[in-house]
Write a protein that holds these residues in place. Structure first.
Motif, short mmCIF file in Angstrom:
data_model
loop_
_atom_site.label_atom_id
_atom_site.label_comp_id
_atom_site.label_asym_id
_atom_site.label_seq_id
_atom_site.Cartn_x
_atom_site.Cartn_y
_atom_site.Cartn_z
N UNK A 89 0.66 -19.73 -60.07
CA UNK A 89 0.09 -18.43 -60.37
C UNK A 89 -1.18 -18.16 -59.62
N UNK A 129 2.21 -6.57 -50.00
CA UNK A 129 2.83 -5.26 -50.29
C UNK A 129 1.86 -4.39 -51.10
N UNK A 130 1.23 -5.00 -52.11
CA UNK A 130 0.24 -4.26 -52.92
C UNK A 130 -0.92 -3.80 -52.04
N UNK A 131 -1.19 -4.55 -50.98
CA UNK A 131 -2.31 -4.22 -50.07
C UNK A 131 -1.85 -3.34 -48.90
N UNK A 138 4.10 -10.85 -51.53
CA UNK A 138 4.18 -9.75 -52.48
C UNK A 138 2.83 -9.04 -52.61
N UNK A 139 1.78 -9.83 -52.59
CA UNK A 139 0.45 -9.22 -52.69
C UNK A 139 0.16 -8.37 -51.45
N UNK A 146 3.19 -6.70 -58.34
CA UNK A 146 3.84 -7.27 -57.16
C UNK A 146 4.14 -8.76 -57.37
N UNK A 165 5.96 -21.39 -52.45
CA UNK A 165 5.62 -20.53 -53.58
C UNK A 165 4.38 -19.70 -53.25
N UNK A 174 5.41 -16.94 -51.03
CA UNK A 174 6.19 -15.91 -51.74
C UNK A 174 5.27 -14.98 -52.53
N UNK A 175 4.30 -15.55 -53.21
CA UNK A 175 3.35 -14.73 -53.97
C UNK A 175 2.50 -13.89 -53.02
N UNK A 232 -4.81 -18.20 -55.36
CA UNK A 232 -3.49 -18.68 -55.75
C UNK A 232 -3.53 -20.19 -56.01
N UNK A 260 -8.79 -9.22 -54.66
CA UNK A 260 -7.87 -10.26 -54.25
C UNK A 260 -7.61 -11.28 -55.33
N UNK A 261 -7.18 -12.44 -54.88
CA UNK A 261 -6.76 -13.47 -55.83
C UNK A 261 -6.94 -14.85 -55.23
N UNK A 265 -5.45 -16.37 -59.98
CA UNK A 265 -6.55 -15.69 -60.68
C UNK A 265 -6.89 -14.47 -59.85
N UNK A 322 -9.14 -11.12 -58.90
CA UNK A 322 -10.51 -10.60 -58.95
C UNK A 322 -10.45 -9.19 -58.38
#
Lengths: 358, 358
Positions: B160, A180-182, A177-178, B177, A170, A173-174, A163, A160-161, B162, B164
């Motif tokens: 943005x 979708x990757x998942x 999109x993530x 994505x 924002x 929105x990010x 943000x 994961x991430x 980070x 992991x």
């Protein structure tokens, strides 16, 4: 209530049922919520509710939620909220004390409840909306200026991430999109804040209220009581109408469910409930009688709470209106809700349900 | 060379030209690279190159790069690599000492060079490929086991994340994505590692080499020398062929450029260069004479380096082969490159250029 209270199985089930009603048409399904409660109970984990006033000012609170579409996902929901919570806690480098629901709804209460149980945190008796809402910007976190980030997002494997964004638009929105990757499902942990901040922004007592509503609905079902009588009396609710659902339209626009449910009223006349995911405007024979943020809630006359996904032609339903909490009735809050009216086809200003219903 | 060396304008320009040649058909355009060098020079910032041996073992190194398609992006490139670098440095909570290029290429050298200049860091005289490569998994960071995360990704405004993840495939999937959310362009900062680790994985001396190649090509142009003679002598390169480009095919598959460039050789015969973004296999009259990771590089006979985007029908070109660094010739490295051969249509095993060319 006591400062903290461990919830038993019945109380947990009641919370899910009550939250489904208070979801005002949205907030996820009872089936999803009950599955999570079952997992908690089967595991022997404890759910400890803490009332908002007892939250420590220097404690750390985090909102735990799901994002995406379990229905659309390849594998369905796999407790993605847990690794997301862990990721944020690790990033913050401090022990999180309190888990907070983003909103009230059968699914969206179950997620933080599950997180609180499996991570041994307090579940706060409060949430960021006092109902379900179609957009993040309508949460009291947004309305009262809690930064959304650092926000964690994760899949079930823990990839994961974190943000970092200047605003929630924002971040969303990010995050979308993530998702979708998942492949359709993500867990999120967001709005990290102090207990002091939490007290100033959330809607208090909404889990206790869910539990109360759930137990009332159970009583209605078990004792075959009049659901309108019980709810209007016990919740100071307004009966907007009782009757049979004669039609339901549903259109997906921009990722939202828009539609109208029409109810032929027992005493004659028609009630129309207009929704954007959740119920926004109720009108009886052309007269607007309730608008969001006040709650427009579905329940069958036999006492089963319904979301807009569940409501169907032929059902005998009661439509109950509830006053929104004062934190959703400030000028700031009402400004955030205003665009919803035109989106469901009404050129109106907000008026409180207690005035409209007169 | 000296342990550290401040690069002047001419040296910076030479690096870009040389990197375009060593990009082996890819790595971004000279135009993009020169624009960044101009920004550095105009700002009065210094670019200080440090040779790999002088890197301190306990120093902190980070790879700085761009991601996405500036061509496809609404606004083009807006130095997204700087906020991405800042985000990672802030997350790590330590001063980054060294900026490292992910690979050699006119664009992909310019980005870390720009980061090093604008953030006052050393630019390491080394990179993760010694050439340009079509996939992250072909970098020496991947081959020799440097974790890709924590990896920062940012847009030009500094919004943005980070990331992991347990591996680079997942990181790349998430990052791709996020690039969509950023409308085509992102900066990234990744593979944070110690100086000690850095020394054990990267290809050393590749910026000095770029500079040398750039200055040789400049000499070829200014003094009208024979490019083949100069490069084969000074770089111990192999002249794979000289002639006129008679055709070029280009097909986009799975986000990559696949194609073949055909050169009618001066002394007779045909040379075909098969590429996946970068040049993978060179064959002369049906005989394979060079394969990646060995470098197959384009240059016009007048001394202008070319990428596969630049190469065009009618151009007089020289195709020069260079031995890959020993770190790209280990069993591990060659295993990573193996799938490329069949992807460009060859059922072959790697053989060193010095054997194939015999």
């Amino acid at each position: 209530m006591l400062a903290t209270k461990e919830l038993n199985h019945q109380e947990l089930k009641d919370i899910i049922y009550g939250a489904a009603f208070l979801g005002a048409g949205g907030g996820g399904s009872v089936v999803q919520g009950m599955a999570m409660v079952k997992e908690v109970v089967d595991s022997g984990k404890r759910v400890v509710l803490v009332d908002l006033e007892s939250v420590k000012d220097d404690g750390l609170a985090v909102v735990s939620a799901g994002m995406g579409s379990p229905a659309a996902a390849k594998h369905g929901w796999r407790n993605e909220h847990l690794p997301a919570f862990d990721l944020l806690e690790k990033y913050l480098g401090k022990k999180v004390d309190y888990v907070v629901p983003i909103e009230i709804g059968a699914g969206n209460i179950a997620v933080p409840l599950h997180t609180a149980a499996f991570r041994g945190k307090y579940l706060v008796d409060a949430d960021g909306a006092g109902r379900a809402i179609p957009e993040l910007e309508l949460t009291t976190f947004e309305i009262y200026g809690v930064p959304i980030s650092p926000m964690a997002i994760s899949d079930w494997e823990g990839d994961g991430a974190i943000l970092f964004t200047k605003d929630s638009l924002k971040a969303e929105r990010i995050a979308r999109q993530i998702v979708v990757a998942f492949e359709g499902c993500a867990g999120i942990a967001l709005y990290p804040m102090s207990g002091a901040k939490l007290k100033n922004v959330v809607i208090p007592g909404t889990l206790s209220l869910s539990q109360k509503v759930g137990s009332l609905l159970r009583k209605v079902r078990e004792e075959n009581l009049d659901v309108c009588e019980v709810l209007s009396k016990e919740l100071r609710g307004y009966v907007l109408g009782v009757g049979k659902v004669t039609s339901k339209t549903l259109e997906m626009r921009g990722g939202f469910d828009f539609g109208v449910v029409e109810v032929e009223l027992k005493g004659g006349g028609k009630l129309r409930v207009h929704f954007k995911n959740e119920n926004i405007v109720a009108e009886r024979d052309g007269k607007v009688i309730a608008v969001a943020p006040d709650l427009i809630c579905w329940v069958t006359t036999s006492g089963e709470p319904l979301t807009n996904v569940d409501v169907d032609k032929g059902m005998e339903v009661a439509v109950i209106g509830l006053k929104a909490h004062e934190r959703l009735r400030t000028e700031k809050a009402l400004r955030a809700f205003k665009h919803l009216y035109s989106e469901v086809g009404f050129n109106i200003e907000y008026k409180p349900i207690e005035e409209l219903i007169k």
